[in-house]
Design a protein around this motif. Structure first.
Motif, short mmCIF file in Angstrom:
data_model
loop_
_atom_site.label_atom_id
_atom_site.label_comp_id
_atom_site.label_asym_id
_atom_site.label_seq_id
_atom_site.Cartn_x
_atom_site.Cartn_y
_atom_site.Cartn_z
N GLY A 1 0.68 -1.26 -0.09
CA GLY A 1 -0.01 0.06 -0.14
C GLY A 1 0.90 1.41 -0.04
N ALA A 2 1.86 1.28 0.90
CA ALA A 2 2.83 2.41 0.90
C ALA A 2 3.43 2.68 -0.66
CB ALA A 2 4.12 2.32 1.74
N THR A 3 3.73 1.52 -1.20
CA THR A 3 4.53 1.77 -2.59
C THR A 3 3.28 2.42 -3.63
OG1 THR A 3 3.99 -0.59 -3.45
CG2 THR A 3 5.80 -0.30 -2.35
N LYS A 4 1.91 2.08 -2.97
CA LYS A 4 0.97 2.53 -4.18
C LYS A 4 0.47 3.82 -3.89
CE LYS A 4 0.70 -1.11 -7.01
NZ LYS A 4 1.53 -0.81 -8.47
N ALA A 5 0.66 4.26 -2.63
CA ALA A 5 0.46 5.77 -2.12
C ALA A 5 1.55 6.52 -2.79
CB ALA A 5 0.66 5.85 -0.68
N PHE A 6 2.84 5.91 -2.80
CA PHE A 6 3.98 6.73 -3.46
C PHE A 6 3.62 6.81 -4.96
CE2 PHE A 6 7.61 6.85 -6.25
CZ PHE A 6 8.41 7.77 -5.65
N VAL A 7 3.12 5.88 -5.70
CA VAL A 7 2.55 6.24 -7.15
C VAL A 7 1.54 7.11 -7.30
CG1 VAL A 7 1.75 5.03 -9.08
CG2 VAL A 7 3.42 4.00 -7.80
N LEU A 8 0.82 7.28 -6.47
CA LEU A 8 -0.40 8.20 -6.78
C LEU A 8 0.27 9.81 -6.39
CD1 LEU A 8 -3.21 9.32 -6.60
CD2 LEU A 8 -3.80 8.96 -4.38
N PHE A 9 1.09 9.77 -5.20
CA PHE A 9 1.72 11.08 -5.03
C PHE A 9 2.68 11.44 -6.12
CE2 PHE A 9 2.79 14.09 -1.59
CZ PHE A 9 3.82 14.71 -2.21
N LEU A 10 3.44 10.55 -6.74
CA LEU A 10 4.45 11.02 -7.70
C LEU A 10 3.48 11.44 -8.86
CD1 LEU A 10 7.14 10.65 -9.11
CD2 LEU A 10 6.38 8.22 -9.81
N SER A 11 2.58 10.69 -9.15
CA SER A 11 1.68 11.16 -10.12
C SER A 11 1.24 12.28 -9.96
CB SER A 11 0.40 10.12 -10.78
OG SER A 11 0.91 8.85 -10.79
N GLN A 12 0.53 12.90 -8.98
CA GLN A 12 0.18 14.21 -8.69
C GLN A 12 1.26 15.30 -8.73
OE1 GLN A 12 -1.80 12.88 -5.14
NE2 GLN A 12 -3.66 13.58 -5.73
N GLY A 13 2.18 14.82 -8.33
CA GLY A 13 3.40 15.69 -8.30
C GLY A 13 3.76 16.17 -9.81
N LEU A 14 4.12 15.16 -10.52
CA LEU A 14 4.30 15.24 -11.98
C LEU A 14 3.24 16.03 -12.80
CD1 LEU A 14 5.81 11.67 -12.72
CD2 LEU A 14 6.96 13.72 -12.30
N THR A 15 1.96 15.94 -12.40
CA THR A 15 0.94 16.74 -12.98
C THR A 15 1.29 18.13 -12.68
OG1 THR A 15 -0.54 15.04 -13.04
CG2 THR A 15 -1.52 17.52 -12.93
N VAL A 16 1.64 18.74 -11.36
CA VAL A 16 1.99 20.00 -11.03
C VAL A 16 3.11 20.49 -11.80
CG1 VAL A 16 2.79 21.31 -8.98
CG2 VAL A 16 0.85 19.60 -8.56
N GLU A 17 4.12 19.63 -12.16
CA GLU A 17 5.34 20.07 -12.61
C GLU A 17 5.16 19.98 -14.23
OE1 GLU A 17 9.09 18.77 -11.56
OE2 GLU A 17 8.35 18.08 -9.63
N LEU A 18 4.54 19.17 -14.93
CA LEU A 18 4.63 18.83 -16.30
C LEU A 18 3.29 19.20 -17.15
CD1 LEU A 18 6.10 15.36 -16.29
CD2 LEU A 18 7.37 17.41 -16.53
N ALA A 19 2.09 19.42 -16.44
CA ALA A 19 0.92 19.75 -17.29
C ALA A 19 1.04 21.23 -17.86
CB ALA A 19 -0.31 19.85 -16.25
N SER A 20 1.91 22.11 -17.47
CA SER A 20 1.91 23.62 -18.12
C SER A 20 2.90 23.12 -19.49
CB SER A 20 2.55 24.40 -17.30
OG SER A 20 3.78 24.29 -16.75
N LYS A 21 3.55 22.18 -19.46
CA LYS A 21 4.29 21.80 -20.49
C LYS A 21 3.69 20.66 -21.40
CE LYS A 21 8.65 22.52 -17.71
NZ LYS A 21 8.00 23.15 -16.59
#
Length: 273
Positions: free
Chosen positions: A165-185
Motif C-alpha cells: 500500500g505504501a508503494t501505491k500511495a507513492f505512485v499516486l503522490f508521484l503522479s500528482q506531483g508530476l502533474t503539477v510540474e509537467l501539465a503546463s508543458k
C-alpha cells in the motif's frame, strides 16, 4: 536484456508509440491490445519473452502495427537502465504505461528485508526512474502521456498490506506531483487506481483469486481507465461508484494544507503554563 524487432512489412504509425511495462499478461497485455487497436506502435517490456512474442505476433496481424519486445527484469539495475535509455532516446515513444508491479503476502513483521527491497525496487524505483527518463523529452516536445498504475490499497492502510500500500500511495503522490510540474508543458499524467482485478498477481503471492468477494475483470478495468485517459482525468478510480468521493477527499486535503501555519505550533500542542 534482449529485444526483438517488428516485422519490416508493417509501416510505422503516425501516432506516438506506446511503451508498456509488465506487458506479458494482465493489465499490461490488455493496454497493449487497446492501444494497438487505436493504431499505435508498441514497445512491450517484461521478463517473459515467449508470452510477449505471442502477444506481439497477434497484435501485428490483427492491427497492422509495429510491436517490439524488450526483455527486462525491472528489479535489476542494468535492465532498468536499458529501458531508461530507450525512453530517453526514442523520440517515437510518446506514451509510457508504468504498469509492472508486484504484491506480497504476510504482515510486515513476517516479510523479509529482501522481499521488501524487491517490492520497492519494482513498484517505486522502476516507476520513478522510467518516468524520469521520458519526462524531460516529453516536456521539451510539448506533449505526451505517462500512465502510472497504482491501487486503491494506497488509500487504505486498514487493509493491512502495509508495504504494498505504501508503494501505491507513492505512485499516486508521484503522479500528482508530476502533474503539477509537467501539465503546463503539455504532458498529461494519469494515476489509475484499480481495486482487486483478475490478474496473475494473486497467484504469484499464493492467493486464490476466486476466494475474493469482488474482483473486476482486467478488460473492464483497462477499458474504464481509458475512458478516464480520454477525458484527461488526473486520477481514475474505475471501481469508485460515487464519483463525488474523490473530489471531496482531494478538497479536504487541500483544506488541510490551507490550515497549516508553519511559523508556530498549533495551540493544542503548546506547553501549558
Amino acid at each position: 536484456m534482449t529485444s526483438s524487432s517488428t516485422s519490416s512489412s508493417i509501416r510505422p504509425s503516425a501516432l506516438p508509440s506506446v511503451l508498456v511495462t509488465g506487458a506479458s499478461s494482465g493489465i499490461g497485455a490488455v493496454y497493449a491490445d487497446r492501444f494497438a487497436r487505436r493504431g499505435h506502435d508498441l514497445v512491450l517490456v517484461a521478463r517473459d519473452v515467449a508470452r510477449m512474442e505471442t502477444l506481439a505476433a497477434r497484435l501485428r496481424q490483427a492491427h497492422q502495427v509495429q510491436v517490439e519486445v524488450l526483455q527486462a527484469d525491472l528489479t535489476q539495475h542494468n535492465d532498468v537502465a536499458a529501458v531508461e535509455a530507450r525512453l530517453r532516446d526514442d523520440a517515437r515513444i510518446g506514451v509510457l504505461i508504468n504498469n509492472a508491479g508486484m504484491a506480497q503476502t504476510g504482515g510486515f513483521v513476517q516479510q523479509s528485508a529482501q522481499s521488501v527491497e524487491q517490492l520497492i525496487a519494482l513498484n517505486v524505483t522502476a516507476v520513478t526512474r522510467l518516468a524520469a527518463a521520458i519526462a524531460p523529452r516529453l516536456a521539451a516536445a510539448g506533449g505526451g502521456s505517462i500512465i502510472n498504475i497504482g491501487s486503491v490499497v494506497g488509500l487504505a492502510p486498514e487493509l493491512g498490506m502495509t508495504v504494498y500500500g505504501a508503494t501505491k500511495a507513492f505512485v499516486l503522490f508521484l503522479s500528482q506531483g508530476l502533474t503539477v510540474e509537467l501539465a503546463s508543458k503539455g504532458v498529461y499524467v494519469q494515476a489509475v487506481l484499480p481495486a482487486a482485478t483478475r490478474t496473475e498477481i494473486w497467484e504469484r503471492v499464493g492467493i486464490d483469486v476466486n476466494t475474493l468477494p469482488e474482483v473486476m475483470g482486467v478488460d473492464e478495468l483497462v477499458d474504464a481507465a481509458l475512458v478516464g485517459y480520454d477525458r484527461r482525468e488526473l486520477v481514475t478510480i474505475p471501481p469508485l461508484s460515487v464519483a463525488e468521493r474523490w473530489p471531496a477527499l482531494d478538497g479536504a486535503r487541500q483544506g488541510l494544507i490551507s490550515d497549516l501555519r508553519q511559523a508556530h505550533a498549533a495551540e493544542r500542542y503548546r506547553p501549558q503554563a
